[in-house]
Design a protein around this motif. Structure first.
Motif: not given
Length: 185
Positions: A156-185
């Motif tokens: 359970s602890a490992l699963k919670n940590r993996l969920d936190v890591i997945d959430t952080l990865e998704n946040d980083i991807k979203e920020k990269k996409e927003k940054t890339f979209c703003h830079a392209a515009a």
């Protein structure tokens, strides 16, 4: 071949358990049953000789308890025997009678004391014999359940940590996409 060996092993275990339940266990319980018969006969002889009254609480209570204990040895089951012991423990009237009997026992009637002591000793041995298997079964079971609980906590602890890591990865991807979209515009 592996399945054949497994099936053969299971059949052998079944045969061993069957022999134990049909022959060995009844022989063990006969030992206790015959000891209880001996005690019951000794009590009846005391009453016949007039050393104890047949209508007295001492005689009636001990004879009743001996008969119930003999009945419990016919087809001995741990749960049935434990119910018998719990019934004796919960029965306040029987407890009062037993306390009165113990208080009334005179040092003159050694034979009655011997019978009463033999009864409690025999019932104690029966209980000890039946619960012996629990001492071999329960600790490993508790250990296995404890290990399962600990492993479940770790997973359970490992699963919670993996969920936190997945959430952080998704946040980083979203920020990269927003940054890339703003830079392209």
């Amino acid at each position: 071949m592996l399945y054949f060996n497994l099936i053969l092993t299971l059949v052998c275990f079944w045969i061993i358990f069957r022999i134990n339940s049909l022959f060995i266990q009844p022989a063990r319980w006969n030992k206790y049953r015959f000891r209880l018969f001996e005690l019951r006969d000794s009590l009846a002889l005391l009453a016949m000789r007039g050393e104890i009254e047949e209508k007295s609480d001492e005689y009636i209570t001990l004879m009743s308890m001996l008969n119930k204990a003999v009945n419990e040895t016919n087809k001995f089951k741990a749960v049935k025997f434990l119910r018998f012991l719990i019934e004796v423990k919960k029965n306040k009237e029987l407890q009062r009678k037993l306390n009165d009997i113990v208080g009334k026992i005179s040092s003159e009637n050694k034979e009655y004391q011997t019978i009463l002591h033999g009864y409690f000793e025999t019932v104690h041995k029966m209980f000890k014999e039946q619960t012996k298997s629990f001492y071999w079964l329960v600790p490993p079971l508790i250990f296995m359940l404890g290990c399962f609980h600990i492993l479940n906590g770790i997973v359970s602890a490992l699963k919670n940590r993996l969920d936190v890591i997945d959430t952080l990865e998704n946040d980083i991807k979203e920020k990269k996409e927003k940054t890339f979209c703003h830079a392209a515009a």
